[in-house]
Write an enzyme that holds these catalytic residues in place. Structure first.
Site, PDB file in Angstrom:
ATOM      1  CD  GLU A  54      -2.929   1.291   2.228  1.00 28.42           C
ATOM      2  OE1 GLU A  54      -3.674   2.287   2.273  1.00 28.42           O
ATOM      3  OE2 GLU A  54      -2.999   0.336   3.026  1.00 28.42           O
ATOM      4  CD  GLU A  94       1.891   8.585   4.522  1.00 23.96           C
ATOM      5  OE1 GLU A  94       2.382   9.675   4.174  1.00 23.96           O
ATOM      6  OE2 GLU A  94       0.915   8.053   3.964  1.00 23.96           O
ATOM      7  CG  ASP A 138      -1.170  15.930  -3.179  1.00 25.40           C
ATOM      8  OD1 ASP A 138      -1.966  16.543  -3.918  1.00 25.40           O
ATOM      9  OD2 ASP A 138      -0.474  16.490  -2.313  1.00 25.40           O
ATOM     10  CE  LYS A 189      -2.276  26.420  -7.075  1.00 25.30           C
ATOM     11  NZ  LYS A 189      -1.393  27.385  -6.373  1.00 25.30           N
ATOM     12  CE1 TYR A 200      -8.711  13.919   1.439  1.00 27.70           C
ATOM     13  CE2 TYR A 200      -9.534  12.019   0.224  1.00 27.70           C
ATOM     14  CZ  TYR A 200      -8.963  13.275   0.247  1.00 27.70           C
ATOM     15  OH  TYR A 200      -8.673  13.905  -0.942  1.00 27.70           O
ATOM     16  CD  GLU A 201     -14.483   6.579   0.231  1.00 31.75           C
ATOM     17  OE1 GLU A 201     -15.306   6.117  -0.579  1.00 31.75           O
ATOM     18  OE2 GLU A 201     -13.612   5.890   0.793  1.00 31.75           O
TER      19      GLU A 201
END
Length: 248
Positions: free
Chosen positions: A75, A100, A155, A159, A229-230
């Site tokens: 993951e 992470e 992420d 932009k 978050y979701e």
């Protein structure tokens, strides 16, 4: 300083090795300074020797790492580890390597593992690496070694001038395809529409991957728990797009 994320992204053991390969200047993350709470620091210090993996710039020995022979799932960007822990507990026959860059996220996952151990017994099928997922794929894993790769909500770098920082680019998809065994699964999810279109394009363009068929038997589960978050993203009106590819 103690408890802060550093630019060097040191390995989980706290040794002096640098787990970021400086030859690759464009990365999918920018490290931010941030102190851990005392509880997070304590979890990091006390549980890293049990669950952490040092970035040794050499292929991992899964059997030695987990003490058994089992299918392995990587993951990339496990965040605080909510999905990581739940999915590992639901699939005890799989071994999970969670990567992470942020120590606070890893500390929260370690706290979760510790709590779960107190409630239901030890969680022995998770190992943590602090570092860049691409570096892990390149330097710690070998061809045809993984049964699954999970990338949830990377992420989106919205932009246009930052799109080069997005993790799921053609080169990364090619690397993932190489590390997956035949029949292995890439499972990705994003709540950013533009990034979803890019992920779809690069994934479908990778010749070694094909979309999973509906109701196809897969070697890993694609059922994810819904994270905070979701939930927040859905409430804000963002649709979540899931991708499941199989290595042909």
């Amino acid at each position: 300083p103690t408890g802060a994320d550093s630019d060097a992204v040191p390995p989980m053991t706290g040794r002096d090795e640098d787990s970021v390969d400086r030859r690759r200047p464009v990365r999918s993350f920018v490290l931010r300074q941030g102190r851990m709470s005392p509880a997070q620091q304590r979890a990091f210090d006390e549980l890293t020797p049990r669950y952490g993996v040092a970035f040794a710039h050499a292929p991992l020995d899964f059997a030695r790492l987990f003490g058994r022979s089992a299918p392995v799932v990587l993951e990339i960007g496990c965040g605080t580890g909510t999905s990581t822990l739940a999915m590992a507990q639901a699939e005890p026959d799989l071994d999970v390597i969670a990567v992470e860059v942020y120590r606070r996220g890893l500390a929260q996952l370690l706290n979760g593992i510790d709590r779960a151990a107190g409630e239901a017994g030890p969680v022995g099928n998770i190992r943590l690496i602090r570092g860049d997922g691409v570096d892990v794929l390149e330097q710690l894993l070998t061809a045809d070694s993984l049964t699954g790769v999970r990338v949830f909500f990377p992420d989106p770098w919205p932009k246009s001038r930052h799109h080069k920082r997005r993790l799921l680019q053609p080169d990364t998809l090619a690397l993932i395809a190489d590390r997956l065994r035949t029949g292995g699964v890439l499972h990705a999810a994003t709540d950013h529409a533009g990034y979803a279109r890019q992920i779809a394009a690069v994934g479908d363009a990778e010749a070694r991957l094909r979309r999973a068929r509906p109701d196809e038997g897969l070697p890993i589960s694609i059922d994810r728990p819904t994270t905070k978050y979701e939930t927040k993203a859905r409430r804000a009106g963002s649709a979540v797009t899931e991708f499941v590819w199989v290595k042909a």
